[in-house]
Design a protein around this motif. Structure first.
Motif, PDB file in Angstrom:
ATOM      1  N   PRO A   1     -21.209 -35.734  15.671  1.00  0.00           N
ATOM      2  CA  PRO A   1     -21.750 -36.420  14.484  1.00  0.00           C
ATOM      3  C   PRO A   1     -22.336 -35.440  13.482  1.00  0.00           C
ATOM      4  N   LEU A   2     -22.401 -35.866  12.241  1.00  0.00           N
ATOM      5  CA  LEU A   2     -23.063 -35.094  11.195  1.00  0.00           C
ATOM      6  C   LEU A   2     -24.512 -35.578  11.098  1.00  0.00           C
ATOM      7  N   ALA A   3     -25.442 -34.653  10.976  1.00  0.00           N
ATOM      8  CA  ALA A   3     -26.852 -35.014  10.880  1.00  0.00           C
ATOM      9  C   ALA A   3     -27.101 -35.832   9.614  1.00  0.00           C
ATOM     10  N   PRO A   4     -27.905 -36.886   9.708  1.00  0.00           N
ATOM     11  CA  PRO A   4     -28.205 -37.694   8.511  1.00  0.00           C
ATOM     12  C   PRO A   4     -28.735 -36.862   7.346  1.00  0.00           C
ATOM     13  N   ALA A   5     -29.567 -35.854   7.636  1.00  0.00           N
ATOM     14  CA  ALA A   5     -30.109 -35.022   6.561  1.00  0.00           C
ATOM     15  C   ALA A   5     -29.000 -34.250   5.859  1.00  0.00           C
ATOM     16  N   LEU A   6     -27.990 -33.827   6.620  1.00  0.00           N
ATOM     17  CA  LEU A   6     -26.867 -33.107   6.024  1.00  0.00           C
ATOM     18  C   LEU A   6     -26.052 -34.043   5.137  1.00  0.00           C
ATOM     19  N   ILE A   7     -25.825 -35.266   5.601  1.00  0.00           N
ATOM     20  CA  ILE A   7     -25.076 -36.233   4.800  1.00  0.00           C
ATOM     21  C   ILE A   7     -25.808 -36.498   3.482  1.00  0.00           C
TER      22      ILE A   7
ATOM     23  N   LEU B   1     -24.412 -35.735  -0.365  1.00  0.00           N
ATOM     24  CA  LEU B   1     -24.335 -36.759  -1.405  1.00  0.00           C
ATOM     25  C   LEU B   1     -25.193 -36.386  -2.610  1.00  0.00           C
ATOM     26  N   ASP B   2     -26.323 -35.722  -2.355  1.00  0.00           N
ATOM     27  CA  ASP B   2     -27.134 -35.228  -3.473  1.00  0.00           C
ATOM     28  C   ASP B   2     -26.339 -34.240  -4.318  1.00  0.00           C
TER      29      ASP B   2
ATOM     30  N   LEU C   1     -16.180 -29.646  -2.032  1.00  0.00           N
ATOM     31  CA  LEU C   1     -16.588 -28.245  -2.029  1.00  0.00           C
ATOM     32  C   LEU C   1     -17.946 -28.061  -1.346  1.00  0.00           C
ATOM     33  N   ALA C   2     -18.863 -28.985  -1.598  1.00  0.00           N
ATOM     34  CA  ALA C   2     -20.173 -28.906  -0.958  1.00  0.00           C
ATOM     35  C   ALA C   2     -20.037 -29.019   0.557  1.00  0.00           C
ATOM     36  N   ALA C   3     -19.177 -29.929   1.017  1.00  0.00           N
ATOM     37  CA  ALA C   3     -18.964 -30.089   2.454  1.00  0.00           C
ATOM     38  C   ALA C   3     -18.431 -28.802   3.069  1.00  0.00           C
ATOM     39  N   ARG C   4     -17.439 -28.205   2.424  1.00  0.00           N
ATOM     40  CA  ARG C   4     -16.848 -26.967   2.951  1.00  0.00           C
ATOM     41  C   ARG C   4     -17.888 -25.859   3.013  1.00  0.00           C
ATOM     42  N   ALA C   5     -18.751 -25.789   2.007  1.00  0.00           N
ATOM     43  CA  ALA C   5     -19.791 -24.761   1.986  1.00  0.00           C
ATOM     44  C   ALA C   5     -20.782 -24.937   3.126  1.00  0.00           C
TER      45      ALA C   5
END
Length: 216
Positions: free
Chosen positions: A35-41, A45-46, A148-152
């Motif tokens: 899973p992806l951490a909620p804070a990362l999600i 999105l920010d 791009l943000a996700a890849r970073a």
């Protein structure tokens, strides 16, 4: 009157890393189930919300698809749409199409359906009187920023386009005035490749046509 902060300086080293980010963006189809951490999600999105939008309308609406039943219904719609698309190809191309992995719907931990709120009053219609479709273009810009943000952050993303748009609105119980733009799968990649999957499997090599500068 306060003075604006000095703009950052993006040096050659940063520019080189940015070029790497663009090259490594990739459309990911093979995900780990971690899973992806909620804070990362929230962070992603920010960052996506920093995308430009016509009239500063910010019309993007992200819907997290978490219900197992709804995910199963979306997978079923993908399978129907994929079967319809497969009938368009013949001979060797049909065989190759059948081997392609075109979605990561069953393993990606995060599913996001993205819509354009065409009823938004934000922006007061600025910049879209002659081209109302720029609202939808703004949402695509937000998706690219998210990609791009996700890849970073080490997260892969795949855009699933083999779906029936109206079915997405119905299955997710979305306001019919919102226009479906895309369905995104996000998660940590199961494998890493610099070359696009479709190029790697012989479907389509990268073309130079799009980078030609036409002069008038």
């Amino acid at each position: 009157m306060s003075l604006d902060a000095s703009p950052p300086v993006f040096d050659a080293a940063f520019q080189a890393r940015l070029a790497e980010l663009f090259a490594w963006r990739r459309d990911v189809r093979r995900f780990r189930i971690d899973p992806l951490a909620p804070a990362l999600i929230d962070r992603l999105l920010d960052l996506a919300s920093l995308a430009p939008s016509v009239g500063n309308a910010q019309p993007w609406r992200f819907v997290s698809v978490e219900s197992a039943a709804r995910r199963a219904a979306i997978i079923a719609d993908f399978e129907r749409a994929n079967a319809e698309a497969a009938r368009l190809y013949h001979d060797e191309q049909a065989a190759l199409y059948a081997r392609l992995k075109l979605a990561g719907l069953k393993t990606a931990p995060l599913h996001l359906a993205v819509f354009c709120d065409e009823t938004t009053g934000q922006g007061s219609g600025l910049g879209r009187q002659t081209m109302p479709e720029t609202l939808r273009y703004s949402v695509v810009g937000a998706i690219q920023t998210l990609w791009l943000a996700a890849r970073a952050h080490g997260v892969g993303m795949g855009w699933v386009s083999i779906l029936h748009p109206q079915a997405m609105t119905t299955l997710l119980d979305i306001d019919a005035r919102w226009f479906f733009i895309g369905y995104l799968c996000l998660g940590y990649p199961e494998e890493e490749h610099l070359d696009p999957e479709l190029e790697r499997h012989g479907w389509q090599a990268r073309s130079e046509e799009g980078r030609r500068l036409l002069r008038r």
